[in-house]
Motif scaffolding. Sequence first.
Motif, PDB file in Angstrom:
ATOM      1  N   LEU A 352       6.631 -13.235  -2.205  1.00 17.26           N
ATOM      2  CA  LEU A 352       6.302 -14.373  -1.341  1.00 17.26           C
ATOM      3  C   LEU A 352       4.791 -14.552  -1.254  1.00 17.26           C
ATOM      4  CD1 LEU A 352       8.079 -14.960   2.077  1.00 17.26           C
ATOM      5  CD2 LEU A 352       5.801 -15.797   1.599  1.00 17.26           C
ATOM      6  N   GLY A 353       4.071 -13.422  -1.086  1.00 23.59           N
ATOM      7  CA  GLY A 353       2.622 -13.487  -0.987  1.00 23.59           C
ATOM      8  C   GLY A 353       1.981 -14.030  -2.263  1.00 23.59           C
ATOM      9  N   GLN A 354       2.550 -13.605  -3.413  1.00 23.92           N
ATOM     10  CA  GLN A 354       1.965 -14.032  -4.680  1.00 23.92           C
ATOM     11  C   GLN A 354       2.236 -15.491  -5.007  1.00 23.92           C
ATOM     12  OE1 GLN A 354       3.222 -11.428  -7.822  1.00 23.92           O
ATOM     13  NE2 GLN A 354       1.923  -9.732  -7.153  1.00 23.92           N
ATOM     14  N   THR A 355       3.452 -15.949  -4.675  1.00 24.99           N
ATOM     15  CA  THR A 355       3.859 -17.273  -5.142  1.00 24.99           C
ATOM     16  C   THR A 355       3.851 -18.343  -4.049  1.00 24.99           C
ATOM     17  OG1 THR A 355       6.178 -16.857  -4.655  1.00 24.99           O
ATOM     18  CG2 THR A 355       5.387 -16.230  -6.843  1.00 24.99           C
ATOM     19  N   GLY A 356       3.963 -17.920  -2.776  1.00 22.34           N
ATOM     20  CA  GLY A 356       4.037 -18.887  -1.682  1.00 22.34           C
ATOM     21  C   GLY A 356       5.389 -19.586  -1.586  1.00 22.34           C
ATOM     22  N   GLN A 357       6.393 -19.101  -2.360  1.00 20.92           N
ATOM     23  CA  GLN A 357       7.719 -19.742  -2.329  1.00 20.92           C
ATOM     24  C   GLN A 357       8.526 -19.187  -1.151  1.00 20.92           C
ATOM     25  OE1 GLN A 357       8.581 -22.115  -4.384  1.00 20.92           O
ATOM     26  NE2 GLN A 357       7.139 -21.976  -6.064  1.00 20.92           N
ATOM     27  N   ALA A 358       8.076 -19.500   0.076  1.00 22.26           N
ATOM     28  CA  ALA A 358       8.673 -18.886   1.268  1.00 22.26           C
ATOM     29  C   ALA A 358      10.145 -19.221   1.409  1.00 22.26           C
ATOM     30  CB  ALA A 358       7.910 -19.332   2.504  1.00 22.26           C
ATOM     31  N   ILE A 359      10.487 -20.501   1.278  1.00 27.66           N
ATOM     32  CA  ILE A 359      11.872 -20.906   1.531  1.00 27.66           C
ATOM     33  C   ILE A 359      12.823 -20.218   0.558  1.00 27.66           C
ATOM     34  CG2 ILE A 359      13.446 -22.869   1.459  1.00 27.66           C
ATOM     35  CD1 ILE A 359      11.251 -24.542   2.533  1.00 27.66           C
ATOM     36  N   GLU A 360      12.411 -20.165  -0.714  1.00 23.91           N
ATOM     37  CA  GLU A 360      13.285 -19.575  -1.713  1.00 23.91           C
ATOM     38  C   GLU A 360      13.483 -18.079  -1.450  1.00 23.91           C
ATOM     39  OE1 GLU A 360      10.784 -21.528  -2.251  1.00 23.91           O
ATOM     40  OE2 GLU A 360      11.482 -23.253  -3.383  1.00 23.91           O
ATOM     41  N   VAL A 361      12.356 -17.379  -1.176  1.00 26.86           N
ATOM     42  CA  VAL A 361      12.462 -15.928  -0.963  1.00 26.86           C
ATOM     43  C   VAL A 361      13.297 -15.632   0.280  1.00 26.86           C
ATOM     44  CG1 VAL A 361      11.172 -13.841  -0.386  1.00 26.86           C
ATOM     45  CG2 VAL A 361      10.326 -15.366  -2.166  1.00 26.86           C
ATOM     46  N   VAL A 362      13.034 -16.377   1.358  1.00 31.42           N
ATOM     47  CA  VAL A 362      13.804 -16.156   2.584  1.00 31.42           C
ATOM     48  C   VAL A 362      15.280 -16.452   2.333  1.00 31.42           C
ATOM     49  CG1 VAL A 362      14.181 -16.936   4.949  1.00 31.42           C
ATOM     50  CG2 VAL A 362      11.861 -16.538   4.134  1.00 31.42           C
ATOM     51  N   ALA A 363      15.554 -17.497   1.540  1.00 30.11           N
ATOM     52  CA  ALA A 363      16.950 -17.828   1.231  1.00 30.11           C
ATOM     53  C   ALA A 363      17.614 -16.681   0.477  1.00 30.11           C
ATOM     54  CB  ALA A 363      17.015 -19.110   0.405  1.00 30.11           C
ATOM     55  N   ILE A 364      16.868 -16.086  -0.478  1.00 32.77           N
ATOM     56  CA  ILE A 364      17.437 -14.953  -1.233  1.00 32.77           C
ATOM     57  C   ILE A 364      17.730 -13.786  -0.290  1.00 32.77           C
ATOM     58  CG2 ILE A 364      16.905 -13.187  -2.966  1.00 32.77           C
ATOM     59  CD1 ILE A 364      15.318 -15.399  -4.456  1.00 32.77           C
ATOM     60  N   TRP A 365      16.765 -13.478   0.579  1.00 34.85           N
ATOM     61  CA  TRP A 365      17.002 -12.401   1.578  1.00 34.85           C
ATOM     62  C   TRP A 365      18.279 -12.652   2.360  1.00 34.85           C
ATOM     63  CZ3 TRP A 365      11.342 -12.436   3.832  1.00 34.85           C
ATOM     64  CH2 TRP A 365      10.540 -11.593   3.055  1.00 34.85           C
ATOM     65  N   MET A 366      18.351 -13.889   2.887  1.00 36.15           N
ATOM     66  CA  MET A 366      19.490 -14.186   3.755  1.00 36.15           C
ATOM     67  C   MET A 366      20.806 -14.071   3.003  1.00 36.15           C
ATOM     68  SD  MET A 366      17.897 -17.285   6.009  1.00 36.15           S
ATOM     69  CE  MET A 366      19.467 -17.920   6.514  1.00 36.15           C
ATOM     70  N   VAL A 367      20.850 -14.611   1.794  1.00 38.27           N
ATOM     71  CA  VAL A 367      22.095 -14.577   1.025  1.00 38.27           C
ATOM     72  C   VAL A 367      22.487 -13.131   0.714  1.00 38.27           C
ATOM     73  CG1 VAL A 367      23.101 -15.099  -1.229  1.00 38.27           C
ATOM     74  CG2 VAL A 367      21.908 -16.877   0.044  1.00 38.27           C
ATOM     75  N   VAL A 368      21.492 -12.307   0.331  1.00 38.22           N
ATOM     76  CA  VAL A 368      21.814 -10.925  -0.029  1.00 38.22           C
ATOM     77  C   VAL A 368      22.323 -10.143   1.183  1.00 38.22           C
ATOM     78  CG1 VAL A 368      20.846  -8.731  -0.799  1.00 38.22           C
ATOM     79  CG2 VAL A 368      20.261 -10.830  -1.996  1.00 38.22           C
ATOM     80  N   TYR A 369      21.600 -10.230   2.302  1.00 32.41           N
ATOM     81  CA  TYR A 369      22.031  -9.465   3.492  1.00 32.41           C
ATOM     82  C   TYR A 369      23.364  -9.975   4.020  1.00 32.41           C
ATOM     83  CZ  TYR A 369      17.800  -6.718   3.773  1.00 32.41           C
ATOM     84  OH  TYR A 369      16.812  -5.821   3.504  1.00 32.41           O
ATOM     85  N   LEU A 370      23.543 -11.317   3.981  1.00 29.81           N
ATOM     86  CA  LEU A 370      24.805 -11.884   4.453  1.00 29.81           C
ATOM     87  C   LEU A 370      25.967 -11.392   3.591  1.00 29.81           C
ATOM     88  CD1 LEU A 370      25.824 -13.881   6.593  1.00 29.81           C
ATOM     89  CD2 LEU A 370      25.815 -15.630   4.822  1.00 29.81           C
ATOM     90  N   THR A 371      25.739 -11.383   2.259  1.00 26.42           N
ATOM     91  CA  THR A 371      26.808 -10.937   1.362  1.00 26.42           C
ATOM     92  C   THR A 371      27.146  -9.475   1.612  1.00 26.42           C
ATOM     93  OG1 THR A 371      25.848 -12.424  -0.257  1.00 26.42           O
ATOM     94  CG2 THR A 371      27.533 -10.908  -1.049  1.00 26.42           C
ATOM     95  N   LEU A 372      26.107  -8.640   1.722  1.00 23.04           N
ATOM     96  CA  LEU A 372      26.334  -7.216   1.986  1.00 23.04           C
ATOM     97  C   LEU A 372      27.118  -7.029   3.276  1.00 23.04           C
ATOM     98  CD1 LEU A 372      23.068  -5.224   1.171  1.00 23.04           C
ATOM     99  CD2 LEU A 372      25.308  -5.068   0.093  1.00 23.04           C
ATOM    100  N   SER A 373      26.693  -7.744   4.324  1.00 21.67           N
ATOM    101  CA  SER A 373      27.337  -7.587   5.630  1.00 21.67           C
ATOM    102  C   SER A 373      28.784  -8.054   5.594  1.00 21.67           C
ATOM    103  CB  SER A 373      26.580  -8.389   6.694  1.00 21.67           C
ATOM    104  OG  SER A 373      25.291  -7.861   6.837  1.00 21.67           O
ATOM    105  N   LEU A 374      29.018  -9.205   4.935  1.00 21.34           N
ATOM    106  CA  LEU A 374      30.386  -9.721   4.896  1.00 21.34           C
ATOM    107  C   LEU A 374      31.298  -8.792   4.107  1.00 21.34           C
ATOM    108  CD1 LEU A 374      29.856 -13.571   4.503  1.00 21.34           C
ATOM    109  CD2 LEU A 374      30.590 -12.289   6.512  1.00 21.34           C
TER     110      LEU A 374
END
Lengths: 392, 245
Positions: A352-374
């Motif tokens: 995120l720091g290198q690319t500034g692609q905040a929305i994409e990185v946050v979306a990846i985090w959310m999808v991964v943690y959500l999938t793991l949790s589900l």
Amino acid sequence: MSLGEARQRHGRSPWNSVRLRGVALQVLLLAVIAALFYALALNTYANMASRHIVSGFGFLWRKSGFEVSFSLIPYTAEDNYVRALMVGFLNTLLVSALGIWLATALGLAIGLMRLSRNWLASRLAAGYIEAVRNVPLLLQLFIWYRLVLTPLPQASSAIILGPAALSNKGLTLPAPQFGPGVWTAWLGLGCALLLTVALSFWGQRRRERTGVKPPVVLLSLLAIIAVPVLFLAAAGWPVTFDYPVRGNFGFSGGMTLVPEFIALLLALSIYTAGFIAEAVRAGIGAVARGQGEAALALGLKPGLAMRLVVLPQALRVIIPPLTSQYLNLTKNSSLAVAIGYPDLVSTGGTILGQTGQAIEVVAIWMVVYLTLSLLTSAFMNWFNARHRLVGR
Amino acid sequence: MPDTAVRFIGVNKWFGQFHVLRDINLDVMQGERIVICGPSGSGKSTLIRCINRLEQHQEGRIIVDGLEIDDDVKAIEDVRRDVGMVFQHFNLFPHLTVLENCTLAPIWVRKLPKREADALAMKFLERVRIPEQATKYPGQLSGGQQQRVAIARALCMMPKIMLFDEPTSALDPEMVKEVLDTMVGLAGEGMTMLVVTHEMGFARQVADRVIFMDQGQIIEMNAPEEFFGNPRNERTRLFLSQILR
């Protein structure tokens, strides 16, 4: 004046209809949520436009340019961001899976100790639970990190244990390098696992027929170690070891178990075990006293009475809070970023720091943690359904 | 082989400040059927629960089938294996089928092969006349059926002594008879039985001796004809007049 007359005098309003009120409330709620999301999207779009950020996941295939201290798969700064995220994801998975396993074992032990009639054991367990539950996890993580690091020497004066070396850079071990015949080891492992299943069936049958249980666990362990080794030997031993070499700033080569990993694993499992212990205590407390008494009266030893009669019933109460604790542990593993263990949040943060692609990185985090949790919840719900009691 | 199945010598027990058992002396012969009655809180349940160490006594000695019960773990295990117990609230294991309830202890304690344990369990389930319920779970049975399963479960361990702690108190009236009939059958086979109950009909029919307890003491102990026909103690008379209306 009767109730009916009084009602007639005031007349009937459509607003008094329970159905209408219900529908109106839901429409209103939906409108508020939609408006919120619209405002959010508009704002994001405006900000991205003003900073000339292009959205999309194309950046993921660019070269990462950063190293990580600990990886389960081969990775260098030459690899792309997808690979870097994969490293982080696997590190999260590793520490969560091991942490869940450790926390469950420790939590069960502490929970049983808490219920023990032994005064000292019970008090010790109570002290553990209170200490662990009432100190912030981040603080505990720092404490463990210090405790793990402090007694370890500099890499230059590392403790040498045969081919392994222990220093404040971690535990360095020779890394196996596999030649072309390595599939025989995997084949061997597969065969050994099949053998284990067969052994457990055989053990069960044998116990049912003769009443005596053969040492199945011991035999299985032996098979899992011995069979792959035999297969490898038959294939001409296609394994070499890459031994660590001491350099000026630590070791090169080999593989290293970093202290950050050990500290994070300890902190997560010891913290979560405190909550699991309380869940275990509540679960056992919810089983009627007569159950244990009936088991004892039949001549079962206390340990067997607990294992065969009380615990299976306590599981119904234990499993739902246990599931929450597993989810918490997985999500808490993101505190790794505080001590520099390269988990998903840590590597993602760097990207995120290198690319500034905040929305994409946050979306990846959310999808991964959500999938793991589900996935975890789904598994635990299935497990819970298996322990439901049959009633009328 | 001693003739005494259970022997209490000067037994005292306290729950905190409360003196539940006061100087209990009692000899129960092998094959004897004892019925214990008395008002609630008089210590009857505690008395029989001391026999298999579900309660600990603090003073005196308790000897079961020639083995003294103290804090020796092995002695307690041996006694529990040979003493069966039936509880007021059945205490069947709800996560196991009726058959598994009956085979649990034979398999894990007596180390019987499963097939033999199953055969044994079916034998006793037939004896209490519910073999057809073997694959059901306790929650699917009526109270009377559950209590008969509990009796079969205890019998599967081939006990020498059976303890009954108010076995019919939690049952609907129409189910009391089926459980009492099972117990009468058991008594006919010469089992040593200690029964805490208020079923005075059962006491008259089956008991060799009836014991009346009050405030932790054995107040009166006699053969049933004498006990019901000519109670000596004032408190026994009062109790009997209240429950025999």
